[in-house]
Scaffold this active site. Sequence first.
Site, PDB file in Angstrom:
ATOM      1  N   ALA A 131      38.480  42.907  36.547  1.00 37.00           N
ATOM      2  CA  ALA A 131      36.802  43.205  37.495  1.00 37.00           C
ATOM      3  C   ALA A 131      37.051  44.438  38.380  1.00 37.00           C
ATOM      4  O   ALA A 131      38.127  44.421  39.268  1.00 37.00           O
ATOM      5  CB  ALA A 131      35.603  42.231  37.890  1.00 37.00           C
ATOM      6  N   ALA A 133      35.464  46.545  42.268  1.00 37.04           N
ATOM      7  CA  ALA A 133      34.564  46.541  43.421  1.00 37.04           C
ATOM      8  C   ALA A 133      35.036  47.573  44.354  1.00 37.04           C
ATOM      9  O   ALA A 133      35.954  48.265  44.429  1.00 37.04           O
ATOM     10  CB  ALA A 133      34.280  45.095  43.813  1.00 37.04           C
ATOM     11  N   ILE A 135      35.892  47.525  47.070  1.00 43.53           N
ATOM     12  CA  ILE A 135      36.919  46.185  48.377  1.00 43.53           C
ATOM     13  C   ILE A 135      37.692  46.629  47.600  1.00 43.53           C
ATOM     14  O   ILE A 135      38.689  46.261  48.212  1.00 43.53           O
ATOM     15  CB  ILE A 135      36.121  45.390  49.037  1.00 43.53           C
ATOM     16  CG1 ILE A 135      35.579  45.621  49.860  1.00 43.53           C
ATOM     17  CG2 ILE A 135      37.428  44.730  49.885  1.00 43.53           C
ATOM     18  CD1 ILE A 135      35.963  47.108  50.826  1.00 43.53           C
ATOM     19  N   VAL A 138      40.954  42.386  40.346  1.00 41.38           N
ATOM     20  CA  VAL A 138      41.064  41.964  40.078  1.00 41.38           C
ATOM     21  C   VAL A 138      42.130  41.843  38.417  1.00 41.38           C
ATOM     22  O   VAL A 138      41.320  42.318  37.861  1.00 41.38           O
ATOM     23  CB  VAL A 138      40.232  40.794  39.996  1.00 41.38           C
ATOM     24  CG1 VAL A 138      40.678  39.648  39.100  1.00 41.38           C
ATOM     25  CG2 VAL A 138      39.722  40.565  41.375  1.00 41.38           C
ATOM     26  N   ASP A 288      27.548  34.609  50.213  1.00 43.73           N
ATOM     27  CA  ASP A 288      27.372  36.290  49.598  1.00 43.73           C
ATOM     28  C   ASP A 288      27.508  35.889  48.200  1.00 43.73           C
ATOM     29  O   ASP A 288      27.652  36.102  47.028  1.00 43.73           O
ATOM     30  CB  ASP A 288      28.800  36.866  49.195  1.00 43.73           C
ATOM     31  CG  ASP A 288      28.574  38.746  48.948  1.00 43.73           C
ATOM     32  OD1 ASP A 288      27.506  38.190  48.887  1.00 43.73           O
ATOM     33  OD2 ASP A 288      29.846  39.063  48.712  1.00 43.73           O
TER      34      ASP A 288
END
Length: 546
Positions: A131, A133, A135, A138, A288
């Site tokens: 994955a 994102a 920031i 992974v 979150d």
Amino acid sequence: MTPGEVRRLYFIIRTFLSYGLDELIPKMRITLPLRLWRYSLFWMPNRHKDKPLGERLRLALQELGPVWIKFGQMLSTRRDLFPPHIADQLALLQDKVAPFDGRLAKQQIEAAMGGLPVEAWFDDFDIKPLASASIAQVHTARLKSNGKEVVIKVIRPDILPVIKADLKLIYRLARWVPRLLPDGRRLRPTEVVREYEKTLIDELNLLRESANAIQLRRNFEDSPMLYIPEVYPDYCSEGMMVMERIYGIPVSDVAALEKNGTNMKLLAERGVQVFFTQVFRDSFFHADMHPGNIFVSYEHPENPKYIGIDCGIVGSLNKEDKRYLAENFIAFFNRDYRKVAELHVDSGWVPPDTNVEEFEFAIRTVCEPIFEKPLAEISFGHVLLNLFNTARRFNMEVQPQLVLLQKTLLYIEGVGRQLYPQLDLWKTAKPFLESWIKDQVGIPALVRALKEKAPFWVEKMPELPELVYDSLRQGKYLQHSVDKIARELQSNHVRQGQSRYLLGIGATLVLSGTFLLVSRPEWGLMPGWLMAAGLVAWFVGWRKTR
């Protein structure tokens, strides 16, 4: 500004103008130079005229990258800043970006592990990210020490300079808001940006996220409601985090959950229970919890369990905030708006000189229409939203912990009603809140407080005679000081009285002597003696005031 900052500023301006966001500039005298300057940039037309303003703003923020995406996500929870059609679009912002080269991730992992190759610590490292994102990214692997499957989270390389440059520009924009908007000062834009900066910097430190995950895992150890994957702290650093790999169904995949035979009603209710347990029992909540960070275990679908990941953002409430918040909810659903207003003042959320009657009327005006709906359809998140928006009109200070709480509650509520549309959130939460409040007051709370303080008093008991003696001695010294001050005040009072008396006599003698000197010149030296005596009396009186 550095050349890099100038280039970045040009890119941001070009992006904003290509989406026609100059429409957001208010038409005021102070903005006239800005609007004229915009016309000079004729080669940057609005290329998306067919789309509404809210959608154009969302697309522009997505194009600008991680800092602006996350800033837009945070602003979507501050609905006092934007009309609904814009806030709704900001809520749709997705934190998804193209992955960076897996070889760079491998280099960062090796640097974090002392320069040794990845193969020294991990087997089956997958160069392709699981994955990605804005920031971090992974990758999957196995621990060489025990063969367990793990995920390795790595911060994007060279992201910090971009974040710092963009934050600097956002701060500049925030400082202009009070000048451009009539209500801009009340919105406290600089505080909003400061709050966002803190959240973003926290996300860049994976040691902090590791600690958050460990704490949440400990809080829900052996819980049937929530599972937090195990973190391996020996492998963690500021730029890298290693944790157990989990397998679950994304909470947003309702079809897969139903196919697995999940008890949807219980799952939805447990989401609410998990939230209120974190807030009121633990004072430490995952802030979150959007659908991308929540999974459901494949095991025991009749007794479903959530799996939570990405603990970079957490919130906490102190004891007073928890009590006021719980009492606010109960007072609101009992339609006791006076109590709601008083609680806001007592908590310090609004200034102490707030007119409670006016505040109560404002809350009633905004919130009473909500009760036209059936209780099961009332949104907790929108209750908080209405309360906070009303309170901000009465100069409510920005409460970062409450903003995080409101955002999390909206996520939980949205997920719960997506899973089970008939979810009565109030029915699920009310017993929990009432039980918590009952537990905080009365004899049980007193006994618990005494138990908690008992070790402290046992420790201090041998010092008690000395403390009593010191208190008595300080009391005598204090009394002596008070008596001395009282005598000095009395003496000053007497001197002031004498001074006023002599000044009065002196003024009378001087005036009398002057009158006689003018009207009775035949009296010779007498008027002069009177004036001289008056001046002496006046001088002595003046000296006593010194």
